[in-house]
Scaffold this motif. Sequence first.
Motif, PDB file in Angstrom:
ATOM      1  N   GLU A 159       0.830  -1.218   0.000  1.00  0.00           N
ATOM      2  CA  GLU A 159       0.000   0.000   0.000  1.00  0.00           C
ATOM      3  C   GLU A 159       0.863   1.266   0.000  1.00  0.00           C
ATOM      4  O   GLU A 159       0.409   2.327  -0.408  1.00  0.00           O
ATOM      5  N   GLU A 182      -8.728  -7.024  -1.444  1.00  0.00           N
ATOM      6  CA  GLU A 182      -9.505  -5.774  -1.433  1.00  0.00           C
ATOM      7  C   GLU A 182     -10.163  -5.548  -0.070  1.00  0.00           C
ATOM      8  O   GLU A 182     -10.284  -4.408   0.384  1.00  0.00           O
ATOM      9  N   SER A 206      -7.184  -4.473   2.476  1.00  0.00           N
ATOM     10  CA  SER A 206      -6.286  -3.351   2.166  1.00  0.00           C
ATOM     11  C   SER A 206      -7.045  -2.336   1.322  1.00  0.00           C
ATOM     12  O   SER A 206      -8.215  -2.531   1.003  1.00  0.00           O
ATOM     13  N   HIS A 207      -6.349  -1.281   0.953  1.00  0.00           N
ATOM     14  CA  HIS A 207      -6.952  -0.310   0.029  1.00  0.00           C
ATOM     15  C   HIS A 207      -6.557  -0.580  -1.415  1.00  0.00           C
ATOM     16  O   HIS A 207      -6.841   0.229  -2.290  1.00  0.00           O
ATOM     17  N   ARG A 213      -6.611  -1.877  -5.124  1.00  0.00           N
ATOM     18  CA  ARG A 213      -7.650  -2.239  -6.099  1.00  0.00           C
ATOM     19  C   ARG A 213      -7.177  -3.477  -6.840  1.00  0.00           C
ATOM     20  O   ARG A 213      -6.042  -3.559  -7.275  1.00  0.00           O
TER      21      ARG A 213
END
Length: 218
Positions: A140, A178, A181-182, A184
């Motif tokens: 991330e 997804e 975490s953020h 995509r």
Amino acid sequence: MTIAQRINQIRQQIPPQVRLIAVTKQVSVEAIREAYAAGIRDFGENRLQEALLKQERLQDLSDICWHFIGHIQANKAKKVLEHFQWIHSVDDLKIAQRLNRLAAELPYPPQVCLQVKVLPDPNKYGWQIPELLTALPDLEQCHHLKIQGLMTILPLGLSQEQILAAFQQTRELARTIEQRSHLRMEQLSMGMSDDYLLAVQAGATMIRLGRIIFGERT
Ligand SMILES: *Cc1c(COP(=O)(O)O)cnc(C)c1O
């Protein structure tokens, strides 16, 4: 059958939104031009040196999107970034962080997929699932990479059922990532000449086809 006929036949088997990447390792520039004339704009290579020679001879085809699909040696990471819009084969944290540092200097962020091994395969590079889940916070932080999804290559010798299950597991893993975490995870790069129909059935958004378009490699 010609290259164009093979491409048209494949297109009829898959939904239009699935991105068809023609894998051109060991394929001549002339054959690449045939595929281009048949409408292919996405091309995949797994060796940097070989790819650079071809890219130089194909400069007139300026709307090609190049995909790097091979293991990246640390000392070649910069060149890979400079010559490929997509990198499907980010196979560990060290190379992800190195690419991220180098990408800070690029005019546009590279699009990348994380290469996962959903089944054990000592002959292949790639994240094992627990290792990948542990690395999510570090990934991330790779703000200069556009992490778009997962790529997988399955081991040889599986049954049709095992292949489908492994591709479905890859899709499930994308969902899990997804949720945790953020990141995509919209892209699933999975499916090669022998298993692309099963990959599409399991939700592949990009398939990487070599032999079925260009014939057997020698
Ligand atoms: C060679 C290769 C392909 C294409 O394989 P075919 O069996 O020729 O369709 C796809 N993905 C990767 C990573 C490859 O190295």
